[in-house]
Scaffold this motif. Structure first.
Motif, PDB file in Angstrom:
ATOM      1  N   UNK A  59      36.642  45.601  46.929  1.00 54.58           N
ATOM      2  CA  UNK A  59      36.701  46.047  45.335  1.00 54.58           C
ATOM      3  C   UNK A  59      38.311  46.304  45.208  1.00 54.58           C
ATOM      4  N   UNK A  60      39.142  46.726  46.235  1.00 53.17           N
ATOM      5  CA  UNK A  60      40.256  46.927  46.046  1.00 53.17           C
ATOM      6  C   UNK A  60      41.162  45.549  45.738  1.00 53.17           C
ATOM      7  N   UNK A  61      40.841  44.524  46.726  1.00 50.78           N
ATOM      8  CA  UNK A  61      41.214  43.257  46.577  1.00 50.78           C
ATOM      9  C   UNK A  61      40.937  42.479  45.153  1.00 50.78           C
ATOM     10  N   UNK A  62      39.596  42.648  44.726  1.00 50.70           N
ATOM     11  CA  UNK A  62      39.097  42.110  43.842  1.00 50.70           C
ATOM     12  C   UNK A  62      39.871  42.520  42.342  1.00 50.70           C
ATOM     13  N   UNK A  63      39.996  43.945  42.448  1.00 53.33           N
ATOM     14  CA  UNK A  63      40.482  44.619  41.360  1.00 53.33           C
ATOM     15  C   UNK A  63      42.148  44.519  41.134  1.00 53.33           C
ATOM     16  N   UNK A  64      42.755  44.440  42.148  1.00 54.88           N
ATOM     17  CA  UNK A  64      44.214  44.471  42.149  1.00 54.88           C
ATOM     18  C   UNK A  64      44.886  43.160  42.766  1.00 54.88           C
ATOM     19  N   UNK A  65      44.121  42.411  43.539  1.00 62.61           N
ATOM     20  CA  UNK A  65      44.815  41.439  44.180  1.00 62.61           C
ATOM     21  C   UNK A  65      44.829  40.062  43.955  1.00 62.61           C
ATOM     22  N   UNK A  66      44.148  39.857  42.533  1.00 65.30           N
ATOM     23  CA  UNK A  66      44.054  38.432  42.121  1.00 65.30           C
ATOM     24  C   UNK A  66      45.696  37.858  41.650  1.00 65.30           C
ATOM     25  N   UNK A  67      45.960  36.607  42.133  1.00 62.11           N
ATOM     26  CA  UNK A  67      47.135  36.273  41.855  1.00 62.11           C
ATOM     27  C   UNK A  67      47.849  36.181  40.278  1.00 62.11           C
ATOM     28  N   UNK A  68      46.757  35.913  39.372  1.00 57.97           N
ATOM     29  CA  UNK A  68      47.113  35.799  38.041  1.00 57.97           C
ATOM     30  C   UNK A  68      46.015  36.161  37.231  1.00 57.97           C
ATOM     31  N   UNK A  69      45.988  37.491  36.895  1.00 57.19           N
ATOM     32  CA  UNK A  69      44.720  38.096  36.310  1.00 57.19           C
ATOM     33  C   UNK A  69      44.413  39.231  36.833  1.00 57.19           C
TER      34      UNK A  69
END
Length: 280
Positions: free
Chosen positions: A268-278
């Protein structure tokens, strides 16, 4: 002539739909983690290739969300209430598969909380797709068929919920064939030149790539209250070069024996804050 369970379910939702009829140009996507295994310990993409179709959790016994898809379980009872009993005596392969409407045009799929990859469905599948907002977990009261979706889009557009909850849930009724109903599979580039790419090619659908997920521990520690400091500390154990990504989290589940529910919170952390452009 008696209606099929699928026809009856869709008709029942049409009766609950609000708003004017209108064309709907958005795609339905199904997010998932491509590097997981089935309950029989078979690589997920291999199992999908063998089956030639996407299955519901009633068939697979697996889920990236809650796992209550059995007779009398919460998922079964929810479907009984929402579809007015249309599936009570129906075979499991006809029950809906869950995805989301990509009305915001996210290149990582409409509901990234459920995984780094997604199947995008062909437009004709919309005719046997129903929708609700918010997610069924929240016991929604607002439903629509594909050509009456404008009210749900309006509600979702005005929402201020967390971005991982910002999707219109889709229920695709009936058999969901790879050959006939899937437009493409979109993967995280972290899986290029891996077994996952090789397995994806065997699906015989177009394979595409989004920009990918990566999150530094420094960034993650800016949000200790999001899922909890304990999951940030756990992510530190998994990080390489101070970062986490989708492949590392999959390995933690499938090879290192970490608790899948704990890893889901890190995802959830990665999906929420880790996408490279979005997802800003």
């Amino acid at each position: 002539m008696l209606k099929s369970s699928v026809e009856q379910a869709i008709e029942n939702i049409r009766g609950k739909s609000q708003g004017e009829a209108a064309l709907m140009p958005h795609a339905v996507t199904i997010n998932f983690h491509p590097d997981r295994f089935t309950s029989e310990h078979k690589p997920l993409l291999e199992a999908i290739a063998e089956a030639g179709c996407l299955k519901s959790q009633f068939e697979t016994g697996t889920s990236n969300g809650g796992l209550t898809a059995y007779h009398g379980g919460e998922r079964w009872l929810w479907e009984q209430r929402v579809f007015d009993g249309a599936y009570d005596n129906a075979p499991d392969h006809l029950r809906p598969k869950y995805g989301a409407l990509n009305f915001r045009g996210y290149e990582m799929g409409a509901s990234p909380r459920f995984g780094s990859a997604y199947f995008q469905l062909k437009p004709h599948v919309l005719s046997r797709t129903t929708f609700c907002y918010p997610d069924s977990y929240f016991e929604p009261e607002n439903f629509a068929v594909f050509d009456r979706i404008s009210t749900l889009i309006h509600q979702a557009s005005l929402s201020d919920v967390d971005l991982l909850d910002d999707y219109i849930e889709a229920h695709i009724h009936g058999v969901l064939s790879l050959a006939d109903d899937v437009d493409c599979l979109v993967l995280d580039p972290i899986f290029r030149a891996t077994d996952i790419e090789q397995q994806a090619v065997q699906l015989d659908v177009p394979v595409k790539w989004h920009n990918g997920y990566a999150l530094s521990m420094a960034q993650m520690r800016l949000y200790p209250e999001y899922r909890g400091l304990e999951f940030i500390d756990l992510a530190q154990e998994l990080a390489q070069d101070g970062k986490i990504n989708a492949k590392l989290l999959g390995t933690a589940v499938t090879k290192q024996g970490y608790n899948e529910q704990d890893i889901k919170k890190i995802w959830h952390y990665l999906a929420r804050f880790g996408y490279q452009f979005g997802l800003e």
